[in-house]
Design a protein around this motif. Structure first.
Motif, short mmCIF file in Angstrom:
data_model
loop_
_atom_site.label_atom_id
_atom_site.label_comp_id
_atom_site.label_asym_id
_atom_site.label_seq_id
_atom_site.Cartn_x
_atom_site.Cartn_y
_atom_site.Cartn_z
N LEU A 1 38.15 -76.07 104.36
CA LEU A 1 39.46 -77.03 104.73
C LEU A 1 39.33 -78.05 105.58
O LEU A 1 40.20 -78.95 105.85
CB LEU A 1 40.73 -76.04 104.79
N SER A 2 38.13 -78.08 106.41
CA SER A 2 38.27 -78.90 107.70
C SER A 2 38.04 -80.22 106.88
O SER A 2 37.15 -80.39 106.11
CB SER A 2 36.98 -78.59 108.39
N ARG A 3 38.59 -81.40 107.60
CA ARG A 3 38.60 -82.75 106.81
C ARG A 3 37.42 -83.32 107.38
O ARG A 3 37.03 -83.24 108.55
CB ARG A 3 39.94 -83.33 107.25
N PRO A 4 36.95 -84.40 106.63
CA PRO A 4 35.89 -85.37 106.97
C PRO A 4 36.13 -86.12 108.27
O PRO A 4 34.99 -86.31 109.16
CB PRO A 4 35.86 -86.25 105.87
N ALA A 5 37.37 -86.51 108.49
CA ALA A 5 37.57 -87.53 109.70
C ALA A 5 39.06 -86.82 110.31
O ALA A 5 40.02 -86.70 109.64
CB ALA A 5 37.77 -88.74 109.65
N GLY A 6 38.89 -86.72 111.80
CA GLY A 6 40.50 -86.62 112.58
C GLY A 6 40.72 -85.19 112.36
O GLY A 6 40.23 -84.26 111.49
N ARG A 7 41.32 -84.61 113.29
CA ARG A 7 41.89 -83.34 113.37
C ARG A 7 43.32 -83.20 113.70
O ARG A 7 43.88 -83.77 114.50
CB ARG A 7 41.16 -82.61 114.22
N LEU A 8 43.92 -82.19 112.88
CA LEU A 8 45.21 -81.74 113.14
C LEU A 8 45.48 -80.84 114.12
O LEU A 8 44.36 -80.12 114.58
CB LEU A 8 45.89 -81.37 111.68
N TRP A 9 46.80 -80.39 114.39
CA TRP A 9 46.85 -79.54 115.68
C TRP A 9 46.27 -78.14 115.18
O TRP A 9 45.63 -77.41 116.05
CB TRP A 9 48.45 -79.20 115.98
N TRP A 10 46.50 -77.70 113.70
CA TRP A 10 46.08 -76.45 113.37
C TRP A 10 44.58 -76.25 113.34
O TRP A 10 43.92 -75.32 113.46
CB TRP A 10 46.45 -76.14 112.14
N GLU A 11 43.90 -77.41 113.25
CA GLU A 11 42.31 -77.50 113.52
C GLU A 11 41.87 -77.24 114.68
O GLU A 11 40.74 -76.57 114.76
CB GLU A 11 41.58 -78.74 112.52
N TRP A 12 42.60 -77.89 115.66
CA TRP A 12 42.08 -77.50 117.15
C TRP A 12 42.24 -76.12 117.61
O TRP A 12 41.56 -75.49 118.13
CB TRP A 12 42.96 -78.42 117.99
N VAL A 13 43.31 -75.52 116.83
CA VAL A 13 43.87 -74.13 117.16
C VAL A 13 42.53 -73.05 116.65
O VAL A 13 42.31 -72.27 117.24
CB VAL A 13 45.05 -73.62 116.48
N LEU A 14 42.24 -73.37 115.33
CA LEU A 14 41.05 -72.81 114.72
C LEU A 14 39.59 -72.86 115.60
O LEU A 14 38.97 -71.71 115.73
CB LEU A 14 40.87 -73.24 113.20
N LEU A 15 39.57 -74.02 115.87
CA LEU A 15 38.34 -74.34 116.81
C LEU A 15 38.16 -73.52 118.04
O LEU A 15 37.19 -72.77 118.31
CB LEU A 15 38.17 -75.67 117.11
N ALA A 16 39.58 -73.42 118.77
CA ALA A 16 39.70 -72.46 119.96
C ALA A 16 39.69 -71.12 119.57
O ALA A 16 38.73 -70.32 120.43
CB ALA A 16 40.87 -72.84 120.53
N TYR A 17 40.24 -70.77 118.53
CA TYR A 17 40.26 -69.44 118.10
C TYR A 17 38.82 -68.93 117.72
O TYR A 17 38.50 -67.64 117.90
CB TYR A 17 41.31 -69.07 116.97
N GLY A 18 38.15 -69.68 116.87
CA GLY A 18 36.78 -69.53 116.56
C GLY A 18 35.77 -69.05 117.93
O GLY A 18 35.23 -67.83 117.94
#
Length: 223
Positions: A53-70
């Motif tokens: 589900l990761s988007r090609p450009a830009g990041r939403l707040w939940w994507e930052w959360v997933l990156l940190a949680y990863g």
């Protein structure tokens, strides 16, 4: 020192809270094992979904959360595996307790899940940070397949050289994954070899040693 350090790190891991809740609930061992297995498998599924589900450009707040949680999950896995491999048996022996796995096959399968999960979380970081790497024009690191491919070649230490870090931030991702990949590979091989049956021997001394080891194991179980 290292024993104390990794014990302290284990308390900061989300898994420790789950394990404490399972023990407080006083579930049967089979139920508790299912909960722990679901925790490992569920995170692997979460990593696949996050990467897809990761988007090609830009990041939403939940994507930052997933990156940190990863990253938290990767650290948690490494701390857990180091404790199981080195320090849990040592702590049990100091306390005069018996230490044993719930099953060697289960341990190997969980280690394989952990390996796959680490690979996926790093792939998510690569897909979200393609500018940190030098990529041939025919490849696009900001895709599911290419990011997964680069994570696999890095973690397996194949390193084809078609994609390479372009700055120190890129190196900060690649180097830890390579070290973790070597550690997990050696660990899985060691666990797998323990499953292989020991062949018979015609040497009388070796047979006596095998019998002595078996008797010690029986005495330990009876105690």
């Amino acid at each position: 020192m290292w024993c104390c350090l990794f014990k302290a790190l284990s308390y900061a891991a989300p898994f420790k809270g789950l394990y404490a809740a399972v023990r407080m609930a006083r579930w049967r061992k089979a139920t508790a094992s299912c909960v722990i297995d679901a925790w490992a498998i569920g995170h692997s599924v979460l990593a696949v979904i996050a990467l897809a589900l990761s988007r090609p450009a830009g990041r939403l707040w939940w994507e930052w959360v997933l990156l940190a949680y990863g990253m938290v999950r990767i650290i948690e896995i490494v701390v857990y595996q180091v404790n199981v491999l080195f320090f849990d048996p040592y702590r049990a022996k100091k306390q005069g307790k018996a230490y044993a796995f719930q099953g060697y096959r289960r341990v190997v399968l969980l280690a394989l899940h952990n390996y796959a999960e680490i690979l996926l979380w790093f792939a998510l970081w690569y897909r979200n940070n393609p500018t940190l790497f030098e990529v041939p024009t025919k490849l696009n690191l900001n895709t599911f397949c290419c990011s997964l491919y680069y994570s696999l070649t890095t973690m397996s230490t194949l390193g084809y050289g078609d994609i390479s870090p372009d700055c120190h931030k890129g190196l900060a991702l690649v180097v830890p994954q390579t070290v973790i990949g070597i550690f997990m590979t050696v660990l899985i091989f060691a666990r797998f070899l323990a499953l292989l049956p020991k062949p018979g021997t015609m040497d009388s001394l070796e047979r006596e040693e095998t019998l002595e080891t078996a008797n010690k194991a029986i005495d330990s179980d009876e105690k």
